[in-house]
Scaffold this motif. Sequence first.
Motif, short mmCIF file in Angstrom:
data_model
loop_
_atom_site.label_atom_id
_atom_site.label_comp_id
_atom_site.label_asym_id
_atom_site.label_seq_id
_atom_site.Cartn_x
_atom_site.Cartn_y
_atom_site.Cartn_z
N VAL A 35 -1.60 12.52 -0.56
CA VAL A 35 -1.13 11.16 -0.72
C VAL A 35 0.31 10.82 -0.57
O VAL A 35 0.70 9.82 -0.08
N LEU A 46 0.61 10.45 3.20
CA LEU A 46 0.06 9.15 3.41
C LEU A 46 1.25 8.25 3.29
O LEU A 46 1.37 7.17 3.91
N ALA A 47 1.65 8.20 1.98
CA ALA A 47 2.84 7.26 1.65
C ALA A 47 4.18 7.23 2.75
O ALA A 47 4.51 6.08 3.27
N ALA A 64 0.93 -1.26 -0.04
CA ALA A 64 -0.11 0.16 -0.05
C ALA A 64 0.97 1.23 0.17
O ALA A 64 0.59 2.34 -0.83
N SER A 77 1.07 3.82 -3.17
CA SER A 77 0.62 5.39 -2.75
C SER A 77 1.85 6.38 -3.17
O SER A 77 1.59 7.61 -3.67
#
Length: 393
Positions: A348, A351-352, A236, A240
Motif C-alpha cells: 500500500v 501504491l500511495a 485515493a 492510501s
Amino acid sequence: MTVNRRTDHGALPRPPAPSPHGRTTSPYGPERSADRGSSPPLRTEPPLRTESRFRTGRARAVLRAVAIASCVPYISLKAAWAAGSGVGIPEGSPLLDGGTPLAVGNAATVLMDGAVVVLALLLTRPWGRRVPAWLLVLPMWVASGLLLPIMTAYPLQLAVRLLGGDGGRPAGGGAEPFLEPWVFGVVYGGFILQGLTLGALFALYAGERWGALWRGRLRDLPESPTAPALRATAVAAAVSAQVPLAAHLLWAAGSTAGLDAGTAAARTSDFHVLEAVNAVFAVCAATGVLLLAFRRGGRLPSQVPLALAWAGSAQTACWGGWLTLAVLAGAGDATERTPQATVVIYAVQMLAGALVVTLGAHFFAERSAALASSSVPVRRAVEAPAPRESRVP
C-alpha cells in the motif's frame, strides 16, 4: 607581348551600389548606412531558433566532483566483499553466509551507486540537456526515495545516541552483529553527500530547463480540465498513505504489531527514529498531493506542494519497494517469518507513492502543454511576413 589578363587578385573591389534611401548595399555584409554617424538598422525579428545556454561554472564542477568521489567508499567495500574480503564484517555476522542472494544484492547496489556518477555527468554536461525528460527525472526520483530516509534519519539517530539512546545495540542484547560501526559512518556519510550534491545539481538543472512550469502561486494556476479526476486520484493517494502512516507511527511509538519476532527483538533507538521519519514522509506525500489537486493554500508558492509531493512520493514508493524486495529476496525463511500484514503495508505504501507521482507527472504535462499552446500564436506572428502595405518605403 603582354596579355591583359584580369585576375581577381589584382582587381579592386567594386564600389557599393547607392541606395535611394541613403544606404549602400555591400556584397561583403548586410545593408549599412552611408552616413558614418548613423547607427545600423535595428533587427525587429528575433531569431526563430534559439539555443538555451548551459552554464557549467566552478560550483557545479565542485558538486559533480564531490558526488562522484562520495561513491568511492561504498563501491570499494562492495568490491572487496565480492572478492571474498571480510573487511568491516565481524565474526558471526549473517553477511558471511549470505550466499548467492547476497552476491546478487551487492552487484545490484554497486550498479545503483554507479548510476549516481552517470546522473552527476548528465546534470553538468551540455549533452545532458538533450536527454529526454523521463530518462533523467525517473532515476532522480528513485535516487531521492532511497537517499532521503538516510539523509534525514541517520543524523537524527546520531543525535539520539548522544542524548542517551541505545543506538545499534538492542535493549535485550544477544543479537548477532551485522557490520562494524565504522562501516555505517563511512557508507551513510557517502550517501548523504550524494543526496546533497545531486539534489543541488538537479535543482539548478531543472530550474534552467523547466523552471517556467512551476512559477507562480497556487491560486494563480489555471484550472485543469481534468480537475475532478485529479482530485479523485489525490484523495485515493492520501487515503492510501494513511495505512503506512498509521503503521510507522505505531512502530515508532513501540508497538510490535505486524513485526516478525526477530525485528521486534532487535529494535533500537535507530529503529524508532527511522519509523518516525517514514511517518513524516507519508504526511508530506498526502499534504503535497492534496494541495496540488484542490489548490488550497492561496498565496503559497507552487514549489512548496511540488517539493512535498516529490519527496513524499519518492520515499514512500521507493523505500516501500526496497523493503518489499528485501523481504522477498531475504536469505533463509525471511518470507515465512515476515507477517503478511507487513507485506501488505509495504504494498500500500508503494501504491500511495505511485499515485502521487502519477498526479505530479500529469500536472507537469498539462502545464507544459498550456505554455506551448500559448506561445504558438506569438511565434506565428513573428514568422509571418508583414503585409505589403505596412512595410516602410
